[in-house]
Write a protein that holds these residues in place. Structure first.
Motif, mmCIF file in Angstrom:
data_model
loop_
_atom_site.group_PDB
_atom_site.id
_atom_site.type_symbol
_atom_site.label_atom_id
_atom_site.label_comp_id
_atom_site.label_asym_id
_atom_site.label_seq_id
_atom_site.Cartn_x
_atom_site.Cartn_y
_atom_site.Cartn_z
ATOM 1 N N GLN A 1 39.575 -20.246 23.652
ATOM 2 C CA GLN A 1 39.773 -19.082 22.778
ATOM 3 C C GLN A 1 38.879 -17.906 23.182
ATOM 4 O O GLN A 1 39.339 -16.768 23.286
ATOM 5 C CB GLN A 1 39.467 -19.494 21.337
ATOM 6 N N GLU A 2 37.609 -18.205 23.454
ATOM 7 C CA GLU A 2 36.652 -17.137 23.756
ATOM 8 C C GLU A 2 37.044 -16.409 25.048
ATOM 9 O O GLU A 2 37.061 -15.180 25.114
ATOM 10 C CB GLU A 2 35.268 -17.790 23.892
ATOM 11 N N ARG A 3 37.413 -17.202 26.042
ATOM 12 C CA ARG A 3 37.743 -16.594 27.336
ATOM 13 C C ARG A 3 39.035 -15.778 27.238
ATOM 14 O O ARG A 3 39.148 -14.688 27.788
ATOM 15 C CB ARG A 3 37.886 -17.707 28.382
ATOM 16 N N LEU A 4 40.001 -16.323 26.518
ATOM 17 C CA LEU A 4 41.272 -15.596 26.376
ATOM 18 C C LEU A 4 41.076 -14.307 25.586
ATOM 19 O O LEU A 4 41.699 -13.283 25.888
ATOM 20 C CB LEU A 4 42.307 -16.484 25.687
ATOM 21 N N THR A 5 40.207 -14.342 24.582
ATOM 22 C CA THR A 5 39.964 -13.141 23.761
ATOM 23 C C THR A 5 39.438 -12.005 24.635
ATOM 24 O O THR A 5 39.796 -10.840 24.449
ATOM 25 C CB THR A 5 38.960 -13.468 22.626
ATOM 26 N N ALA A 6 38.601 -12.348 25.611
ATOM 27 C CA ALA A 6 38.068 -11.318 26.502
ATOM 28 C C ALA A 6 39.074 -10.943 27.591
ATOM 29 O O ALA A 6 39.195 -9.779 27.973
ATOM 30 C CB ALA A 6 36.776 -11.835 27.136
ATOM 31 N N LEU A 7 39.823 -11.943 28.050
ATOM 32 C CA LEU A 7 40.691 -11.752 29.214
ATOM 33 C C LEU A 7 41.985 -10.978 28.905
ATOM 34 O O LEU A 7 42.395 -10.088 29.663
ATOM 35 C CB LEU A 7 41.045 -13.147 29.755
ATOM 36 N N LEU B 1 44.674 -26.313 24.229
ATOM 37 C CA LEU B 1 44.942 -25.030 24.860
ATOM 38 C C LEU B 1 45.826 -24.161 23.958
ATOM 39 O O LEU B 1 45.567 -22.970 23.756
ATOM 40 C CB LEU B 1 45.623 -25.223 26.215
ATOM 41 N N VAL B 2 46.866 -24.761 23.406
ATOM 42 C CA VAL B 2 47.800 -23.993 22.563
ATOM 43 C C VAL B 2 47.089 -23.485 21.311
ATOM 44 O O VAL B 2 47.243 -22.323 20.919
ATOM 45 C CB VAL B 2 49.043 -24.856 22.213
ATOM 46 N N GLN B 3 46.261 -24.346 20.697
ATOM 47 C CA GLN B 3 45.534 -23.923 19.497
ATOM 48 C C GLN B 3 44.553 -22.804 19.816
ATOM 49 O O GLN B 3 44.444 -21.831 19.081
ATOM 50 C CB GLN B 3 44.768 -25.114 18.911
ATOM 51 N N GLY B 4 43.825 -22.930 20.937
ATOM 52 C CA GLY B 4 42.855 -21.904 21.327
ATOM 53 C C GLY B 4 43.548 -20.580 21.618
ATOM 54 O O GLY B 4 43.080 -19.509 21.220
ATOM 55 N N ALA B 5 44.699 -20.654 22.298
ATOM 56 C CA ALA B 5 45.436 -19.429 22.637
ATOM 57 C C ALA B 5 45.984 -18.778 21.370
ATOM 58 O O ALA B 5 45.942 -17.550 21.228
ATOM 59 C CB ALA B 5 46.576 -19.765 23.606
ATOM 60 N N GLU B 6 46.466 -19.591 20.442
ATOM 61 C CA GLU B 6 46.992 -19.008 19.199
ATOM 62 C C GLU B 6 45.871 -18.300 18.435
ATOM 63 O O GLU B 6 46.047 -17.175 17.959
ATOM 64 C CB GLU B 6 47.626 -20.083 18.307
ATOM 65 N N ALA C 1 55.047 -12.683 27.595
ATOM 66 C CA ALA C 1 53.889 -13.324 28.235
ATOM 67 C C ALA C 1 53.856 -14.794 27.865
ATOM 68 O O ALA C 1 54.351 -15.198 26.815
ATOM 69 C CB ALA C 1 52.602 -12.638 27.789
ATOM 70 N N ALA C 2 53.270 -15.581 28.764
ATOM 71 C CA ALA C 2 53.100 -17.008 28.491
ATOM 72 C C ALA C 2 51.699 -17.427 28.890
ATOM 73 O O ALA C 2 51.142 -16.924 29.866
ATOM 74 C CB ALA C 2 54.129 -17.827 29.270
ATOM 75 N N ILE C 3 51.152 -18.348 28.105
ATOM 76 C CA ILE C 3 49.881 -18.989 28.459
ATOM 77 C C ILE C 3 50.193 -20.477 28.517
ATOM 78 O O ILE C 3 50.594 -21.065 27.500
ATOM 79 C CB ILE C 3 48.793 -18.692 27.405
ATOM 80 N N VAL C 4 50.083 -21.056 29.710
ATOM 81 C CA VAL C 4 50.502 -22.451 29.861
ATOM 82 C C VAL C 4 49.400 -23.267 30.535
ATOM 83 O O VAL C 4 48.617 -22.757 31.328
ATOM 84 C CB VAL C 4 51.819 -22.579 30.684
ATOM 85 N N PRO D 1 48.840 -4.944 27.845
ATOM 86 C CA PRO D 1 48.758 -4.324 26.515
ATOM 87 C C PRO D 1 49.192 -5.341 25.449
ATOM 88 O O PRO D 1 50.391 -5.524 25.196
ATOM 89 C CB PRO D 1 49.757 -3.157 26.611
ATOM 90 N N VAL D 2 48.238 -6.020 24.856
ATOM 91 C CA VAL D 2 48.520 -7.156 23.972
ATOM 92 C C VAL D 2 49.519 -6.790 22.863
ATOM 93 O O VAL D 2 50.464 -7.537 22.583
ATOM 94 C CB VAL D 2 47.188 -7.687 23.368
#
Ligand code: FES
Length: 354
Positions: A197-203, A224-229, A119-122, A209-210
């Motif tokens: 971070q908050e949105r990704l945690t829910a999404l 973005l990278v810090q929030g995703a990490e 997976a990628a988050i960009v 399957p994380v």
């Protein structure tokens, strides 16, 4: 050892209002040198008014098969940065037929194709290396699947929109594509807004399957990278499965010389099989010391972001101002960024060849 060669520009394709894709022809005798792993980048060099500018741009074209010949062409994506000396030149002045100094590929934000779910988050131009990663993976590895989550301001400002749509058409079952626009509502798909971070945690748990993802690739602006990490770590993902590439970090305050820096110090460096020992001048980085004596030392950003100046610390101790390029296992194994390193001991020895 990274080297520059002059490569002719074969195509300049405008992909959005503020970005282009540059394609270089690689002559047959250099193809082996430009063999790359999906996710690597090229440093481009320009001499202008007596100064030298270097910038790194990720390769977006697929990587060649291991047994096949090296690439006949290389394509990179360049987005205009406000007052950016190189990106302005790339968007406004570079023409087909021009020759540019292009360094051989470097970077460790890579994925060798293997079966599994990735997976990628960009964000924004962070799609560029991931496009090479996804296209190479899906073409070469039938047992692989990929979830690409991308964030952009608007559809019109989205780089490589068509290329990603083509990939989705070719691999509808194996590529899951999720787009979030921060400044525009989409007819279908997720509501607009930032991917924090908050949105990704829910999404993320709702999308895939994380815990079953073999590798996460985070690329884009620092925030973005810090929030995703942080979101991934909060969801229990091990750090070793998270790969990061940051495209731009503000310069920030100038580093303060450390009080425990020795009054006199020397650096011994090995580079391309040859070594030398030189005194480090007050406040300069070890890369600057080496460059004064060996102009062929590898670097691009000088900002701790690209990793081109990576060297192995053979002996002595250094202090790094900042590091956005090396993973924890690389620093643990003894690698440093020469552009960010200052001596803590009187003698420091670096090996750029390792
Ligand atoms: S030159 Fe880019 S990290 Fe040192």
């Amino acid at each position: 050892m990274a080297r520059f060669h002059a490569l002719p520009v074969a195509a300049v394709d405008r992909i959005t209002d503020d970005s282009v894709a540059l394609t270089f022809d690689v002559p047959p005798e250099l193809r082996e040198e430009y063999r790359h792993t999906p996710g690597q980048h090229l440093a481009l060099r320009r001499r202008c008014d007596g100064t030298e500018i270097r910038r790194t741009y990720s390769i977006c074209s697929p990587a060649p098969e291991p047994g096949a010949a090296g690439p006949a062409t290389l394509r990179v994506g360049v987005r205009l940065v406000e007052s950016g000396a190189f990106s302005t030149y790339a968007l406004k002045e570079i023409n087909v037929g021009d020759e540019l100094d292009v360094m051989t590929p470097a970077g460790r934000f890579t994925l060798e194709p293997a079966p599994g779910l990735y997976a990628a988050i960009v964000g924004g131009s962070g799609i560029t290396p991931v496009l090479s990663i996804v296209s190479t993976l899906l073409e070469r590895e039938p047992g692989a699947r990929f979830c690409l989550i991308r964030s952009d301001r608007t559809a019109a400002s989205t780089m490589f929109l068509e290329e990603v749509a083509d990939l989705k058409d070719r691999h509808p079952e194996r590529l899951q594509l999720v787009t979030v626009l921060s400044r525009e509502e989409q007819q279908a798909g997720l509501p607009s807004g930032r991917l924090d971070q908050e949105r990704l945690t829910a999404l993320l748990p709702a999308l895939l399957p994380v815990a079953g993802v073999a590798g996460w690739f985070l690329c884009g602006p620092y925030g973005l990278v810090q929030g995703a990490e942080r979101a991934l770590r909060g969801l229990g993902v091990e750090r070793a499965r998270i790969h990061e590439e940051i495209f731009h970090v503000d310069a920030g305050a100038a580093p303060v010389p450390s009080a425990d820096a020795p009054a006199h110090s020397t650096v011994t460096a090995r580079l391309d099989g040859r070594g030398g020992t030189w005194p480090v001048q007050d406040g300069e980085s070890l890369l600057e010391t080496v460059l004064r004596n060996r102009p062929d030392a590898p670097y691009a950003c000088k900002g701790g972001v690209c990793g081109t100046c990576r060297a192995y610390l053979v002996s002595g101790e250094v202090r790094m101002d900042r590091n956005f390029a090396l993973e924890a296992e690389e620093t643990g194994a003894g690698y440093v960024l020469a552009c960010q390193s200052h001596p803590v001991t009187e003698k420091v020895e670096l090996d750029f060849d390792r």
